[in-house]
Design a protein around this motif. Structure first.
Motif, PDB file in Angstrom:
ATOM      1  N   UNK A 160       1.804   1.449   4.203  1.00  0.00           N
ATOM      2  CA  UNK A 160       2.074   0.015   4.387  1.00  0.00           C
ATOM      3  C   UNK A 160       0.816  -0.805   4.667  1.00  0.00           C
ATOM      4  N   UNK A 161       0.047  -0.519   5.724  1.00  0.00           N
ATOM      5  CA  UNK A 161      -1.103  -1.395   5.962  1.00  0.00           C
ATOM      6  C   UNK A 161      -2.254  -1.119   5.001  1.00  0.00           C
ATOM      7  N   UNK A 162      -2.906  -2.179   4.508  1.00  0.00           N
ATOM      8  CA  UNK A 162      -4.153  -1.978   3.758  1.00  0.00           C
ATOM      9  C   UNK A 162      -5.252  -1.568   4.720  1.00  0.00           C
ATOM     10  N   UNK A 163      -6.273  -0.924   4.179  1.00  0.00           N
ATOM     11  CA  UNK A 163      -7.381  -0.425   5.009  1.00  0.00           C
ATOM     12  C   UNK A 163      -8.703  -0.652   4.295  1.00  0.00           C
ATOM     13  N   UNK A 164      -9.789  -0.254   4.960  1.00  0.00           N
ATOM     14  CA  UNK A 164     -11.142  -0.307   4.386  1.00  0.00           C
ATOM     15  C   UNK A 164     -11.200   0.293   2.984  1.00  0.00           C
ATOM     16  N   UNK A 168      -2.470  -0.997   0.366  1.00  0.00           N
ATOM     17  CA  UNK A 168      -1.474  -2.049   0.104  1.00  0.00           C
ATOM     18  C   UNK A 168      -2.099  -3.453   0.192  1.00  0.00           C
ATOM     19  N   UNK A 169      -3.062  -3.720  -0.684  1.00  0.00           N
ATOM     20  CA  UNK A 169      -3.817  -4.976  -0.629  1.00  0.00           C
ATOM     21  C   UNK A 169      -2.942  -6.180  -0.978  1.00  0.00           C
ATOM     22  N   UNK A 170      -2.027  -6.003  -1.935  1.00  0.00           N
ATOM     23  CA  UNK A 170      -1.168  -7.111  -2.378  1.00  0.00           C
ATOM     24  C   UNK A 170      -1.979  -8.346  -2.749  1.00  0.00           C
ATOM     25  N   UNK A 171      -3.109  -8.131  -3.386  1.00  0.00           N
ATOM     26  CA  UNK A 171      -3.932  -9.233  -3.903  1.00  0.00           C
ATOM     27  C   UNK A 171      -3.406  -9.587  -5.294  1.00  0.00           C
ATOM     28  N   UNK A 229     -18.375  -2.904   2.610  1.00  0.00           N
ATOM     29  CA  UNK A 229     -17.720  -2.445   3.842  1.00  0.00           C
ATOM     30  C   UNK A 229     -16.204  -2.431   3.685  1.00  0.00           C
ATOM     31  N   UNK A 230     -15.678  -3.336   2.846  1.00  0.00           N
ATOM     32  CA  UNK A 230     -14.246  -3.391   2.560  1.00  0.00           C
ATOM     33  C   UNK A 230     -14.125  -3.689   1.066  1.00  0.00           C
ATOM     34  N   UNK A 231     -12.931  -3.617   0.492  1.00  0.00           N
ATOM     35  CA  UNK A 231     -12.820  -3.825  -0.960  1.00  0.00           C
ATOM     36  C   UNK A 231     -13.337  -5.195  -1.400  1.00  0.00           C
ATOM     37  N   UNK A 232     -13.895  -5.241  -2.609  1.00  0.00           N
ATOM     38  CA  UNK A 232     -14.242  -6.496  -3.255  1.00  0.00           C
ATOM     39  C   UNK A 232     -13.668  -6.447  -4.665  1.00  0.00           C
ATOM     40  N   UNK A 233     -13.611  -7.598  -5.333  1.00  0.00           N
ATOM     41  CA  UNK A 233     -13.078  -7.595  -6.700  1.00  0.00           C
ATOM     42  C   UNK A 233     -13.602  -8.768  -7.490  1.00  0.00           C
TER      43      UNK A 233
ATOM     44  N   UNK B 248     -14.850 -11.820  -5.442  1.00  0.00           N
ATOM     45  CA  UNK B 248     -14.133 -12.001  -4.180  1.00  0.00           C
ATOM     46  C   UNK B 248     -14.426 -10.868  -3.225  1.00  0.00           C
ATOM     47  N   UNK B 299       2.076  -6.894   5.541  1.00  0.00           N
ATOM     48  CA  UNK B 299       1.956  -5.433   5.503  1.00  0.00           C
ATOM     49  C   UNK B 299       1.429  -4.945   6.846  1.00  0.00           C
TER      50      UNK B 299
END
Lengths: 316, 316
Positions: A160-164, A168-171, A229-233, B248, B299
């Motif tokens: 359920x929770x998104x992480x580093x 579950x980013x739901x972007x 450090x965390x996801x980028x896109x 992003x 989430x």
């Protein structure tokens, strides 16, 4: 399907997992730059269908299987400190999707305290459009809600929770043509994907987008000289619906979560008053199409969050 | 100017105020549907010019005059419970603008703890473009940052926080062609406007947009059958820059404010690493063009906020 894949991971039980863990054995090992097609079950794990009613949502609330994710796929030579680039090449829905929320104060979503009965809409998906009530048509922009690599932390972790490392980013902007960058924490990266949405508003406020089984094709690339450090896109949108006019409600508060709740509550009232929707329908529609922006976060002590609905979704 | 106004409020001291209060005497009384042109000073009250340097920002930090607002204008027959619609018809800048932030832990902005020296960029505004460093060109989308009606609460109130009656909303979408709806709390509504920005990213993260003196023409309309609790608006954008590709950064945290800080910190690092900007320049650029979205807020326990920069602003 127009993209040629090097691998195809079908959604049999042996290729599905419902926790994040580096202990999950890879279902396939691929080379960097390989193209992989993933068959993804919907978030309910096939528990809803065209005949489902809102009463069926109660059984989902008790369901502990989480989002069924397809994978994990190991990428040869991927090491901790690398970045996994996921180029999203193609997403194909199967004509049906589900928006729903659970009832009660202990429930999920942005406003569980406002809704005491479950809500469900079964979407017919057709020609880039999802059909809601009252002639409302929501443009589709399919994306995977849950995609990531295994965290280095021991044990099995909720999906359920998104992480580093993603998850579950739901972007909603991770549409076809986008690239997601994920920090790799374990050897082989161990990439998994699922929980696809045919459309979603920013925030996913009622707790679901248009949840839909989908076939996703992606290129997996290892990058060794990128430090995140965390996801980028990277994405080209969608940021609005064809530049159409939007009606927006503000939420003003000294707390960002409260401001967000206010913006959505005001939007639900607007949709109820001006577009003849029940409050349950309005909440479901918010989660499918209404976007959320942080307008200002510096004019202390009050911040502004706004909720935007495109006027083009309503019949003339 | 192409729009014909019924009234023109020039920015002499007698037409300027720096607090919200129903005790301010109206500088003009207009009829509902009248078109009014407002000359608006910039947020610094003319304290910066083309020759200013970052050292000059220290004196602004001590300034207690607040945003100079032009008005108030009374609208005849406006009553509490009415709504004032503000149709934004035209915004005209004067070729210059300023982005800046104050130093120190007690300062303003999203990241005062990260920056211990002030920052300033003087923008040359030309042909719809503001010029930054390194050949970076930011598309202009002028809007008033601070506009509202007088609150019914006794006394004089800071112009900094936005409120139920509007004020310092800093909503970047209130561009030409937009309509803002404000809940009226006192007789005559008492509308004022100022603090215009030639462009701004969602969040106004360093605490300023491109602060610019501007001439704003608006139609003021009283609506008696609309019930809103906080401001609402209609707009066609801008939601992105010509649908161009965005890079992003995500901020993932169990607190929306912390997630927002993370997203902007990761963006500052990205701009520093990939576009040869100092961290001070990167922070100023974020405030002028980087947008913020709440991607998911359901989430639990982790929320996702993302910061988006359009790739088209960078030279090839």
């Amino acid at each position: 399907m127009t993209t040629t894949s090097d691998h195809h991971i079908i959604a049999i039980d042996e290729h599905i997992h419902t926790t994040w863990s580096y202990e999950h054995e890879p279902v396939q090992t691929v080379e960097s730059n390989d193209i992989v097609t993933f068959d993804c079950r919907d978030a309910t794990n096939n528990q809803l269908d065209i005949a489902s009613t809102s009463g069926d949502v109660y059984s989902l609330a008790d369901d502990s299987t989480g989002h069924p994710l397809t994978g994990p796929v190991a990428v040869a030579d991927a090491q901790p400190e690398d970045v996994l680039a996921v180029d999203l090449l193609e997403l194909q829905h199967e004509g049906i999707g589900f928006s729903y929320f659970y009832p009660g104060d202990e429930g999920w979503g942005l406003l569980p305290e406002d809704f005491h009965d479950p809500g469900l809409h079964v979407w017919e998906l057709d020609d880039g459009i999802g059909r809601f009530v009252n002639g409302i048509e929501v443009p589709l922009a399919p994306f995977p809600g849950n995609l990531g690599v295994a965290p280095a932390v021991e044990g099995k972790h909720s999906t359920t929770p998104p992480r580093r490392v993603g998850g579950n980013l739901d972007v909603k902007h991770l549409t076809t043509g986008s690239t997601l960058y994920l920090p790799v924490e374990v050897e082989g990266a161990l990439f998994s994907i699922g929980d696809c949405h045919a459309a979603q508003g920013d925030g996913e406020v009622c707790v679901t987008g248009i949840e839909a089984p989908m076939i996703v094709t992606a290129r997996l690339r290892i990058i060794s000289d990128m430090d995140i450090k965390q996801p980028q896109f990277e994405t080209a949108g969608p940021f609005s619906v064809n530049g159409d006019r939007m009606h927006a409600t503000t939420g003003i508060s000294d707390d960002l979560m409260d401001a967000t709740k206010k913006a959505i509550r005001h939007m639900i009232t607007h949709l109820h008053d001006h577009h003849d929707l029940t409050r349950t329908e309005a909440y479901l529609l918010c989660s499918a199409i209404v976007d959320l922006k942080i307008n200002e976060v510096v004019d202390k002590p009050n911040w502004v969050v706004s909720a935007y609905v495109p006027q083009s979704i309503f019949p003339d």
